[in-house]
Structure formats: C-alpha cells, structure tokens
Write a protein that holds these residues in place. Structure first.
Motif, PDB file in Angstrom:
ATOM      1  N   PRO A 191      -8.216   7.707   0.049  1.00  9.79           N
ATOM      2  CA  PRO A 191      -7.307   6.935   0.598  1.00  9.79           C
ATOM      3  C   PRO A 191      -7.731   6.289   1.787  1.00  9.79           C
ATOM      4  O   PRO A 191      -8.717   6.966   2.572  1.00  9.79           O
ATOM      5  N   GLN A 216      -1.618  10.589  -4.690  1.00  6.33           N
ATOM      6  CA  GLN A 216      -2.651   9.876  -4.640  1.00  6.33           C
ATOM      7  C   GLN A 216      -2.452   8.393  -3.890  1.00  6.33           C
ATOM      8  O   GLN A 216      -2.450   7.349  -4.519  1.00  6.33           O
ATOM      9  N   PRO A 217      -2.182   8.351  -2.513  1.00  5.35           N
ATOM     10  CA  PRO A 217      -1.736   7.490  -1.860  1.00  5.35           C
ATOM     11  C   PRO A 217      -3.073   6.142  -1.642  1.00  5.35           C
ATOM     12  O   PRO A 217      -4.188   6.870  -1.756  1.00  5.35           O
ATOM     13  N   ASP A 218      -2.513   4.963  -1.158  1.00  7.41           N
ATOM     14  CA  ASP A 218      -3.715   4.041  -0.899  1.00  7.41           C
ATOM     15  C   ASP A 218      -4.001   4.246   0.605  1.00  7.41           C
ATOM     16  O   ASP A 218      -5.206   3.975   1.044  1.00  7.41           O
ATOM     17  N   LEU A 219      -3.033   4.748   1.684  1.00  8.28           N
ATOM     18  CA  LEU A 219      -3.169   4.846   3.021  1.00  8.28           C
ATOM     19  C   LEU A 219      -2.557   6.039   3.357  1.00  8.28           C
ATOM     20  O   LEU A 219      -1.550   6.240   2.986  1.00  8.28           O
ATOM     21  N   THR A 224     -12.487   8.473  -4.929  1.00  5.83           N
ATOM     22  CA  THR A 224     -11.701   7.410  -4.190  1.00  5.83           C
ATOM     23  C   THR A 224     -10.948   8.153  -3.215  1.00  5.83           C
ATOM     24  O   THR A 224      -9.738   8.636  -3.501  1.00  5.83           O
ATOM     25  N   GLN A 243     -14.591  -3.429  -5.849  1.00  7.08           N
ATOM     26  CA  GLN A 243     -14.424  -3.112  -7.243  1.00  7.08           C
ATOM     27  C   GLN A 243     -14.470  -3.998  -8.345  1.00  7.08           C
ATOM     28  O   GLN A 243     -14.628  -3.860  -9.195  1.00  7.08           O
ATOM     29  N   LEU A 248       0.679  -1.345   0.014  1.00  5.11           N
ATOM     30  CA  LEU A 248      -0.128   0.031  -0.026  1.00  5.11           C
ATOM     31  C   LEU A 248       0.880   1.352   0.033  1.00  5.11           C
ATOM     32  O   LEU A 248       1.676   1.412   0.924  1.00  5.11           O
ATOM     33  N   ARG A 249       0.739   2.215  -0.841  1.00 10.55           N
ATOM     34  CA  ARG A 249       1.436   3.174  -1.114  1.00 10.55           C
ATOM     35  C   ARG A 249       0.951   4.469   0.130  1.00 10.55           C
ATOM     36  O   ARG A 249      -0.349   4.598   0.126  1.00 10.55           O
ATOM     37  N   THR A 250       1.613   4.691   1.135  1.00  9.43           N
ATOM     38  CA  THR A 250       1.386   5.320   2.215  1.00  9.43           C
ATOM     39  C   THR A 250       1.991   6.631   2.418  1.00  9.43           C
ATOM     40  O   THR A 250       3.223   6.854   2.309  1.00  9.43           O
ATOM     41  N   GLU A 261     -11.235  -3.961  -2.639  1.00 10.06           N
ATOM     42  CA  GLU A 261     -11.023  -4.578  -3.831  1.00 10.06           C
ATOM     43  C   GLU A 261     -12.001  -5.599  -4.485  1.00 10.06           C
ATOM     44  O   GLU A 261     -12.361  -5.547  -5.577  1.00 10.06           O
ATOM     45  N   TRP A 312      -9.100  -2.804   2.795  1.00  9.93           N
ATOM     46  CA  TRP A 312      -8.435  -2.968   1.435  1.00  9.93           C
ATOM     47  C   TRP A 312      -9.009  -4.177   0.684  1.00  9.93           C
ATOM     48  O   TRP A 312      -9.485  -3.805  -0.645  1.00  9.93           O
TER      49      TRP A 312
END
Length: 265
Positions: free
Chosen positions: A82, A54-57, A80, A133, A9-11, A130, A126
């Motif tokens: 994070p 645009q991080p995930d977390l 969307t 989605q 996860l991009r944090t 997913e 997460w």
C-alpha cells in the motif's frame, strides 16, 4: 465535459494514541477520496489488519508498542504494497521514512491543511501507479497477441492492435483498421467510422501492424491496402487513394514506389 471521478482509496489508520486516532479519523472521514476500512493500535495489529483488508493507503505511526512503523513496513510481504504516509511526533525519523519510499511524512501535531497536501501527493502517486499498471497490461496484451514475435500473423489467427482507451485496453482487429494518421506524438487510428488515439511514434506503430497489409503512403499516414478502391494520379508524381469508407488520402512522391509494389503484389 464532466471531470473524471477520483478513486476512493481503501485506507487503514495505524495509531497507538487514542486521541490522535480520533483526530485522524475525523479529518479523513470528510474526504471523498478516502474510505477507512481498518484501524490498529500497535504494530502487530497493523500487520494483521493490513494483510487482511489489503488497503490502498496506510497512515502509519512510527513509534508504537510491539513493532515500530518501520518494522511493520519491512515485515509486509507481497508484490504490491500500500501507499504509506508515516505519522510521528519525532522529526529525526524523516530521512528514514523517505528512504523506505513513503509518500509523505506528517509531523504531529499537523493541521488539516498539511494533511490535505499529503493526500494530494497520495493521489498523484496513485495515478502514476495506475498509469504504470495500464502500461504493463498493454505490453502484456501486445505480447500475447504477437506471441512475442512482432506483428507476424499466425495461421488462422487474426492480428489485433491493443489500444488504451478510457482506462481499458481495446483490441481492434487489424483487418478493421482503414488508415492511420499522425498528430504529433499521437496516432489517430481510423476503424469502422471511429477514431482511436494511441500515444506512440509512427515507427512504434508500424512495428505492431501486419507489414503484409499496411503501407506507409506519407510520412504521417499509413493505409490498409485492402481498403483501397481507386488510385487517382496527381501532379509531380503524387497521387490520391480512394478508400471503401469514402476517405481520400494523399500519397507522397517519396512513397509512390512502395504503394505501387503493394498494389502489384
């Protein structure tokens, strides 16, 4: 069988206290599911960094200069957002944090064990997102395939069945499906020597299949009539169908008339 690889996860870490920032980075850098892609020291920087990468977390401090963590979250735009884990030294913010749908709320100072619990909740959220989605994607694909009109076949178009498989959506031409049998809440779709699994009811599947090609021959079996090469009578009104792939399927007494009408048409 190897276990599926967890996503990284991009944090982004948002923390105005330098020591707390260093501690958070130290704890997270050893976690294989976390990739730190940005950091911010106040609310204004947080907005800029989050909108840029645009991080995930986001680990988001609540009390900060310029903008609070709550104000940052409310100011974020986009379809969307994070996942958010709030961090603060003040317990009274907990209710408001969860009202804003935060994944978790870390009360400083927190231990590595408590952080790991928060990360477990993050991964669970997460994975649920997913799945949602994928489900949305599958519905969209099915709508496009059927043009929003059910399983009817447009002139010159070959109908396809959309199946979720290994995180992707597989499109199988219905002409290539030999037969389908039910296994509890799952449908086993047999095509060209392979079996594809779809979670749905028999009724839901039949609504997607071309009714001019597929016939129900048993409460748990549907056959592509174009695949039938031979009908073998059996006792008590039952019979068997031989398919061109070599499969032998039983026709229940209750479905006998339906298959006879199909074969006569």
């Amino acid at each position: 069988m190897s276990e599926p690889k967890l996503p990284s996860l991009r944090t982004v870490i948002v923390e105005d206290e330098p020591i707390a920032m260093l501690q958070m980075k130290s704890m997270l850098q050893g976690c294989p599911t976390i990739e730190i892609v940005g950091e911010a020291r106040n609310g204004k920087q947080a907005l800029d960094v989050i909108q840029d990468v645009q991080p995930d977390l986001v680990f988001l401090d609540i009390q900060m200069p310029v903008l609070t963590g709550f104000e940052v979250l409310k100011a974020l735009q986009g379809d969307t957002l994070p996942l958010i884990v709030f961090t603060t030294a003040y317990e009274e913010y907990a209710v408001q944090a969860f009202d804003l749908h935060a994944v978790d709320y870390l009360l400083k100072p927190f231990s590595e064990e408590r952080l790991n619990k928060a990360l477990a909740r993050v991964m669970e959220r997460w994975q649920l997102a997913e799945e949602d989605q994928k489900g949305t994607l599958l519905q969209a694909v099915e709508f496009i395939l059927n043009k929003g009109e059910g399983p009817s076949v447009s002139a010159g178009a070959e109908p396809k069945l959309a199946i979720k498989e290994s995180g992707e959506v597989l499109l199988i031409p219905q002409t290539e499906i030999d037969w389908v049998d039910a296994a509890g809440d799952y449908m086993c779709i047999h095509s060209k020597g392979q079996t594809h699994i779809q979670r749905c009811t028999m009724k839901q599947l039949l609504e997607k299949l071309d009714s001019r090609r597929f016939c129900r021959i048993h409460r748990s079996t549907v056959v592509n009539v174009d695949r039938i090469t031979k009908v073998i009578p059996h006792t008590k009104g039952e019979s068997f169908l031989m398919l061109d792939c070599g499969e032998k399927l039983k026709v229940s007494r209750n479905c006998r008339e339906a298959i006879q009408q199909f074969l006569a048409s």
